[in-house]
Design a protein around this motif. Structure first.
Motif, PDB file in Angstrom:
ATOM      1  N   CYS A 117       0.838  -1.212   0.000  1.00  0.00           N
ATOM      2  CA  CYS A 117       0.000   0.000   0.000  1.00  0.00           C
ATOM      3  C   CYS A 117       0.866   1.253   0.000  1.00  0.00           C
ATOM      4  O   CYS A 117       0.619   2.205  -0.759  1.00  0.00           O
ATOM      5  CB  CYS A 117      -0.916   0.010   1.222  1.00  0.00           C
ATOM      6  SG  CYS A 117      -2.271  -1.164   1.154  1.00  0.00           S
ATOM      7  N   ASN A 118       1.885   1.243   0.837  1.00  0.00           N
ATOM      8  CA  ASN A 118       2.778   2.397   0.950  1.00  0.00           C
ATOM      9  C   ASN A 118       3.552   2.629  -0.345  1.00  0.00           C
ATOM     10  O   ASN A 118       3.683   3.754  -0.822  1.00  0.00           O
ATOM     11  CB  ASN A 118       3.745   2.186   2.111  1.00  0.00           C
ATOM     12  CG  ASN A 118       4.643   3.392   2.341  1.00  0.00           C
ATOM     13  OD1 ASN A 118       4.172   4.487   2.579  1.00  0.00           O
ATOM     14  ND2 ASN A 118       5.943   3.185   2.250  1.00  0.00           N
ATOM     15  N   ASN A 119       4.073   1.538  -0.936  1.00  0.00           N
ATOM     16  CA  ASN A 119       4.888   1.678  -2.153  1.00  0.00           C
ATOM     17  C   ASN A 119       4.057   2.100  -3.360  1.00  0.00           C
ATOM     18  O   ASN A 119       4.509   2.902  -4.187  1.00  0.00           O
ATOM     19  CB  ASN A 119       5.622   0.372  -2.442  1.00  0.00           C
ATOM     20  CG  ASN A 119       6.686   0.072  -1.412  1.00  0.00           C
ATOM     21  OD1 ASN A 119       7.126   0.956  -0.690  1.00  0.00           O
ATOM     22  ND2 ASN A 119       7.105  -1.181  -1.320  1.00  0.00           N
ATOM     23  N   LEU A 120       2.850   1.558  -3.470  1.00  0.00           N
ATOM     24  CA  LEU A 120       1.967   1.992  -4.557  1.00  0.00           C
ATOM     25  C   LEU A 120       1.606   3.465  -4.376  1.00  0.00           C
ATOM     26  O   LEU A 120       1.528   4.225  -5.347  1.00  0.00           O
ATOM     27  CB  LEU A 120       0.704   1.130  -4.588  1.00  0.00           C
ATOM     28  CG  LEU A 120      -0.356   1.502  -5.630  1.00  0.00           C
ATOM     29  CD1 LEU A 120       0.227   1.555  -7.032  1.00  0.00           C
ATOM     30  CD2 LEU A 120      -1.527   0.520  -5.579  1.00  0.00           C
ATOM     31  N   ALA A 121       1.429   3.885  -3.135  1.00  0.00           N
ATOM     32  CA  ALA A 121       1.138   5.295  -2.844  1.00  0.00           C
ATOM     33  C   ALA A 121       2.292   6.193  -3.277  1.00  0.00           C
ATOM     34  O   ALA A 121       2.071   7.284  -3.823  1.00  0.00           O
ATOM     35  CB  ALA A 121       0.863   5.476  -1.355  1.00  0.00           C
TER      36      ALA A 121
END
Length: 358
Positions: A117-121
């Motif tokens: 989630c963090n990396n896609l963000a």
């Protein structure tokens, strides 16, 4: 101390040893290939990182299939390498497919799900899709709060939310998350770690958005110094910060100059009326050794652009000082008596400027 350069050396040596001892397609070798690929991106060795991950991905697909957790983890590392390389084609699909694999394995409340989630963000941030980035990173925070016991990952996610919140004009939330992140990172890893540098970089961005340019530049440079020590001069992180500093300096100088052009003429007009003087030309430009200068014959006044960083009191003193040269070319007794008549506390301004008598 977060020295990634040293970590890379050790990983490369370990990778050779692992393959020799356990075999090319062993779980041990797959794991080390993942580690190598995930780490080399930080020092700019993108092709080597990509090759290691593609190799690992092939072995994982053969042994466990494309719907396995190891395949998802390797894919996430590969997407991150592509993101660092700014090769954006199909990256979003890799991230989303990774999320689906984790979801199908009931890992929605696990660290790995928070990570994707963090990396896609972060990817969405680079594309300026800030609302989507915020939604994903807030989801990542929720997962981490449920799981607990990982303050560093939590702090990193908080830090990553600063920039998108600034972009959507939510300064209060950005400031809140920034402070929490800095406190956690400093407590967990100290001030010489690369994670601390990342938070400093976000803090610098925050102050830059608030037009506190000098404070922002100092933080950017402090972050760059830590990155140089931990990632090396050839790393993507270090190069990006240097490019960012250069870009920010250009924006700063333009902002200072535009504001100087607005403010200085107002002070000049005020003091020309008070002194009943006139000038032929006022120039605002960078000056290496002086706050200002006066050509009393041509009636030209030059003011240093850097004056915009000083207080109005100091700027007005410099304006008065240079206009006084129209009557008194030299710094004699009459010169300072004239200044004192109009600005009795002028010596305080001189002290603040730490100026020579120009």
């Amino acid at each position: 101390q977060g020295n990634v350069v040293e970590e890379v050396k050790v990983l490369k040596e370990l990778a050779e040893l692992t393959e020799d001892v356990f075999g090319e397609e062993s779980d041990e070798n797959i794991k080390i290939l993942n580690e190598v690929g995930g780490t080399l991106k930080y020092v700019g060795e993108f092709d080597t990182a990509k090759d290691a991950l593609l190799k690992a991905q092939g072995f994982i697909e053969k042994k466990y299939g494309k719907d396995s957790i190891p395949y998802a983890t390797c894919s996430l590392n590969l997407a991150e390498v592509y993101r660092f390389m700014k090769k954006y084609d199909d990256i979003e699909n890799i991230y989303l497919n990774t999320m689906k694999i984790y979801e199908s394995n009931n890992l929605q409340n696990d660290y790995v799900y928070a990570s994707v989630c963090n990396n896609l963000a972060l990817f969405y941030q680079e594309l300026e899709r800030y609302e989507e980035a915020i939604e994903l990173q807030e989801k990542s925070l929720e997962v981490l709060e449920k799981v607990g016991e990982n303050p560093i990952q939590y702090a990193i996610t908080l830090s990553n939310l600063v920039q998108p919140y600034l972009k959507v004009k939510n300064k209060e939330k950005a400031e809140e998350y920034l402070q929490k992140s800095l406190e956690l990172i400093e407590k967990e890893v100290g001030k010489s770690h690369n994670l601390y540098a990342a938070v400093l970089n976000n803090m610098a961005s925050f102050y830059f958005e608030e037009n506190e340019y000098e404070k922002a530049l100092k933080l950017f440079e402090e972050s760059a110094e830590i990155c140089e020590k931990t990632f090396g001069k050839e790393s993507n992180n270090y190069k990006n910060i240097l490019e960012n500093i250069d870009e920010k300096k250009k924006i700063m100088e333009k902002w200072y100059f535009e504001n100087a052009k607005k403010l200085f003429p107002q002070f000049m007009e005020k003091w020309l009326k008070i002194l009943d003087e006139h000038v032929e030309k006022v120039s605002i430009k960078p000056m290496k050794t002086r706050w200002g200068s006066c050509n009393y014959v041509k009636k030209y006044i030059n003011l240093n652009t850097e004056l915009i960083k000083r207080t109005p009191f100091e700027i007005e003193y410099v304006v008065l000082h240079e206009l006084t040269h129209l009557k008194y070319p030299n710094h004699g007794k009459g010169f300072y008596s004239y200044i004192e008549r109009y600005m009795p506390n002028y010596k305080i301004a001189e002290k603040m400027l730490n100026a020579k008598h120009y």
